[in-house]
Write an enzyme that holds these catalytic residues in place. Structure first.
Site, short mmCIF file in Angstrom:
data_model
loop_
_atom_site.label_atom_id
_atom_site.label_comp_id
_atom_site.label_asym_id
_atom_site.label_seq_id
_atom_site.Cartn_x
_atom_site.Cartn_y
_atom_site.Cartn_z
N CYS A 65 22.09 -12.81 -14.69
CA CYS A 65 23.46 -12.53 -14.50
C CYS A 65 24.70 -13.47 -14.29
O CYS A 65 24.00 -14.40 -13.07
CB CYS A 65 24.23 -11.34 -12.98
SG CYS A 65 25.41 -11.34 -13.09
N SER A 95 32.13 -9.51 -18.14
CA SER A 95 32.93 -8.37 -17.74
C SER A 95 34.03 -9.04 -16.49
O SER A 95 33.93 -10.87 -16.20
CB SER A 95 31.51 -8.36 -15.96
OG SER A 95 32.53 -6.94 -15.38
N GLU A 116 25.25 -18.27 -7.78
CA GLU A 116 23.59 -17.73 -7.64
C GLU A 116 23.74 -17.33 -8.59
O GLU A 116 24.86 -17.40 -9.80
CB GLU A 116 24.80 -15.85 -7.01
CG GLU A 116 25.14 -16.12 -5.66
CD GLU A 116 25.49 -14.94 -4.55
OE1 GLU A 116 24.57 -13.84 -5.99
OE2 GLU A 116 25.67 -15.45 -3.65
N CYS A 124 39.66 -8.24 -4.51
CA CYS A 124 39.58 -7.34 -5.69
C CYS A 124 38.56 -6.96 -3.35
O CYS A 124 37.92 -7.97 -2.61
CB CYS A 124 38.36 -6.53 -6.13
SG CYS A 124 39.00 -7.00 -7.20
N SER A 159 35.63 -4.26 -15.32
CA SER A 159 35.90 -3.01 -14.05
C SER A 159 36.52 -2.47 -13.28
O SER A 159 37.95 -3.02 -12.85
CB SER A 159 35.41 -4.71 -12.91
OG SER A 159 34.24 -4.85 -13.15
N LEU A 160 36.88 -1.46 -13.89
CA LEU A 160 37.92 -0.68 -14.35
C LEU A 160 37.97 -0.21 -12.47
O LEU A 160 39.21 -0.26 -11.78
CB LEU A 160 37.82 0.64 -14.87
CG LEU A 160 39.54 1.48 -15.48
CD1 LEU A 160 40.27 0.25 -16.26
CD2 LEU A 160 38.70 2.64 -16.34
N HIS A 161 37.13 0.95 -12.30
CA HIS A 161 36.72 1.35 -10.94
C HIS A 161 38.00 1.98 -9.57
O HIS A 161 37.88 2.12 -9.13
CB HIS A 161 36.69 0.35 -9.65
CG HIS A 161 35.98 -1.40 -10.04
ND1 HIS A 161 34.71 -1.14 -10.33
CD2 HIS A 161 35.61 -1.81 -9.63
CE1 HIS A 161 34.58 -1.75 -10.43
NE2 HIS A 161 34.78 -2.92 -10.41
N CYS A 193 36.14 -16.73 -6.07
CA CYS A 193 37.35 -15.77 -6.98
C CYS A 193 38.51 -15.81 -6.32
O CYS A 193 38.53 -15.11 -5.57
CB CYS A 193 36.18 -14.78 -6.98
SG CYS A 193 37.84 -13.76 -8.02
N CYS A 241 27.57 -9.06 -6.59
CA CYS A 241 28.04 -10.62 -6.82
C CYS A 241 28.25 -11.47 -5.57
O CYS A 241 29.20 -10.65 -4.77
CB CYS A 241 28.90 -10.86 -7.45
SG CYS A 241 30.77 -9.97 -7.26
N GLY A 254 32.54 -15.24 -9.11
CA GLY A 254 33.70 -14.89 -9.80
C GLY A 254 34.74 -15.00 -11.41
O GLY A 254 33.67 -13.23 -11.93
N GLU A 255 35.60 -15.36 -11.53
CA GLU A 255 36.30 -13.62 -12.23
C GLU A 255 36.20 -14.87 -14.04
O GLU A 255 37.10 -15.99 -14.23
CB GLU A 255 38.05 -13.44 -12.20
CG GLU A 255 39.00 -13.14 -13.68
CD GLU A 255 38.13 -12.10 -14.12
OE1 GLU A 255 37.54 -10.88 -13.67
OE2 GLU A 255 38.33 -12.31 -15.66
N ASN A 264 27.61 -1.47 -3.49
CA ASN A 264 26.57 -1.99 -2.53
C ASN A 264 27.39 -2.68 -1.46
O ASN A 264 28.17 -3.04 -1.27
CB ASN A 264 26.28 -3.04 -3.54
CG ASN A 264 25.01 -3.08 -3.56
OD1 ASN A 264 23.94 -3.05 -2.89
ND2 ASN A 264 24.14 -3.88 -4.93
N CYS A 313 34.71 -6.34 -2.19
CA CYS A 313 33.63 -7.52 -3.26
C CYS A 313 33.50 -8.84 -2.39
O CYS A 313 34.08 -9.37 -1.85
CB CYS A 313 34.94 -7.87 -5.50
SG CYS A 313 33.19 -9.38 -5.32
N1 SAH Z 1 35.29 -10.74 -11.63
C1 SAH Z 1 35.04 -10.01 -13.31
C2 SAH Z 1 33.24 -10.18 -13.25
C3 SAH Z 1 32.48 -10.85 -11.48
S1 SAH Z 1 32.19 -9.20 -10.65
C4 SAH Z 1 34.91 -8.44 -12.67
O1 SAH Z 1 35.49 -8.26 -11.89
O2 SAH Z 1 34.50 -7.74 -13.52
C5 SAH Z 1 30.84 -8.32 -11.25
C6 SAH Z 1 30.74 -6.44 -10.83
O3 SAH Z 1 30.33 -6.17 -10.44
C7 SAH Z 1 32.49 -6.49 -10.81
O4 SAH Z 1 32.24 -5.17 -11.59
C8 SAH Z 1 32.59 -6.36 -9.43
O5 SAH Z 1 33.01 -5.17 -9.56
C9 SAH Z 1 30.94 -5.27 -8.94
N2 SAH Z 1 31.26 -5.80 -7.62
C10 SAH Z 1 31.28 -6.10 -7.21
N3 SAH Z 1 31.21 -6.17 -5.29
C11 SAH Z 1 30.73 -5.18 -5.99
C12 SAH Z 1 29.76 -4.20 -4.77
N4 SAH Z 1 29.76 -4.75 -3.67
N5 SAH Z 1 28.67 -4.23 -5.26
C13 SAH Z 1 28.43 -2.94 -6.47
N6 SAH Z 1 29.00 -4.23 -7.12
C14 SAH Z 1 30.44 -4.58 -7.31
FE1 SF4 Z 2 37.00 -11.84 -7.98
FE2 SF4 Z 2 34.91 -9.48 -9.62
FE3 SF4 Z 2 34.94 -9.49 -7.30
FE4 SF4 Z 2 37.29 -8.63 -8.06
S1 SF4 Z 2 35.18 -7.45 -8.39
S2 SF4 Z 2 36.53 -10.41 -6.15
S3 SF4 Z 2 37.77 -10.44 -9.71
S4 SF4 Z 2 34.59 -11.14 -8.77
#
Ligand code: SAH
Ligand code: SF4
Length: 385
Positions: free
Chosen positions: A112, A229, A91, A123, A252-254, A119, A371, A197-198, A328, A126
């Protein structure tokens, strides 16, 4: 398999041309066809001698992404689902008129892009990680996401241009000669490496793709308009800090404590906050104020006000800005976004700590913009057939 020509730098092509005994100015012409006209076949390179085109074709492939599905939301965030040569799906998301979320100048179009199929980091919240990791994207597959969206935009723009011409009252005959793809000005001016992806787990391909997308002969996108990111791969953050190009970094701290992060991001067990922040400090020292924290707000998981003080402490330490992103919803996952009141309360508490923070009133919520979601949905639909 022959390498794709869009995985090659100008220098690499020039040395190949020298080895062939071909004049190197031809490389400039070819790069113009690829990155200005964004052609999709060798035959379109009309000022390149046929014999040379033939040689190029034998030596390099020229792959394009196939658009499988496109979703656009009311506020015109648009999501592109591409099929790759091996039928994998990835995507890209186009976000117009992006506010300056990562410290970049507020500009017209942000794309983006994805860096992997699936990935491996898993997480918990995700969609990209739900079905595991399949493979890294190649250099040209990363570069091509930008070109394919620009090509799509050109096609969208063409009818409008002829309408404008018709409206001027001129009576010229319509163009009858086959026209080369018009060289429209750059359409995408910001990149965020936040798709599937990472990115830092596909380090070498990513860096080469970004070099090509940044080069004046290539994508022409300023390094400061490119934000990478990461979920927190500490060693690669240090490596990135040593690169000459000045990319922005989004972390991506969270979660602001190991306890919270461990619950939702397995990567934190490998690189806990102490190690991660030390790597970010190194990045910050080398690159200046270039770090943003991404903080998804997930109800009952990381939206408690107990996270605010440690988050503010980390942000101060790294001189980082905080982007709060309401979660999301992902189909089949139990996580929910907090109420707007809870989101605003978190923001206010952070601001009270004198931290620069924004709360994204997320664009594209209605089109599965986070994503991996469109891919997941499409794969499930296909599997159900
Ligand atoms: N792997 C990398 C980049 C791709 S994810 C990373 O984790 O940073 C890009 C961003 O989307 C990250 O900050 C991720 O935590 C966030 N993300 C993933 N799933 C999400 C969701 N369902 N709602 C909002 N943000 C989300
Ligand atoms: Fe991979 Fe980023 Fe999604 Fe975590 S948030 S599973 S590192 S794409």
């Amino acid at each position: 398999m022959s390498p794709d020509i869009k995985s090659q730098t100008k220098e690499e092509l020039e040395s190949q041309f020298k080895a062939w005994g071909e004049p190197v100015y031809r490389v400039t012409q070819i790069l113009e066809w690829l990155y200005v006209h964004r052609v999709t076949n060798w035959g379109a390179m009309t000022n390149i001698p046929k014999a040379l085109r033939q040689k190029l074709q034998e030596h390099y492939s020229l792959g394009v992404l196939e658009l499988v599905r496109k979703q656009g939301s009311r506020d015109t965030t648009q999501k592109f689902l591409w099929r790759l040569a091996d039928h994998s799906l990835i995507e890209s998301v186009l976000i117009p008129a992006n506010p300056a979320l990562y410290g970049e100048v507020s500009d017209r179009h942000t794309l983006c892009v994805s860096t992997q199929v699936g990935c491996a980091y898993g997480c918990k919240f995700c969609a990209s990680g739900l079905e595991g990791w399949k493979r890294n994207l190649s250099v040209d597959e990363i570069v091509e996401q930008v070109l394919a969206v620009e090509r799509w935009n050109t096609q969208q723009a063409l009818p409008r241009r002829s309408e404008a011409k018709a409206g001027t009252g001129h009576t010229e005959a319509p163009e009858t000669t086959p026209r080369p793809e018009p060289a429209l000005p750059r359409f995408i001016d910001n990149l965020v490496i936040m798709g599937m992806g990472e990115p830092l787990a596909n380090y070498d391909n990513l860096l080469k793709a970004l070099k090509i997308l940044n080069a004046p002969w290539g994508g022409g996108i300023g390094a400061r308009k490119i934000t990478i990111s990461t979920s927190g791969l500490a060693p690669q953050i240090r490596k990135l800090a040593d690169e000459p190009l000045q990319f922005r970094l989004a972390l991506s701290l969270h979660g602001a404590t190991d306890e919270t992060r461990n619950r939702i991001m397995p990567v934190n067990r490998k690189y806990p906050l102490k190690e991660l922040t030390a790597a970010c400090e190194y990045y910050q020292q080398n690159k200046g104020r270039m770090i943003t924290f991404e903080y998804i707000l997930i109800a009952g998981v990381n939206d408690g006000l107990d996270q605010v003080v440690p988050l503010a402490k980390l942000a101060r330490k790294l001189n980082a800005k905080v982007n709060l992103i309401p979660y999301n919803k992902v189909e089949d996952l139990p996580w929910e976004r907090p109420t707007e009141t809870a989101q605003e309360a978190f923001l206010a508490a952070l601001e009270k700590q004198k931290i620069t923070a924004t709360l994204r009133r997320e664009k594209g919520h209605d089109i599965d913009a986070a994503c991996g979601q469109l891919r997941l949905k499409t794969e499930r639909e296909l599997a159900a057939l």
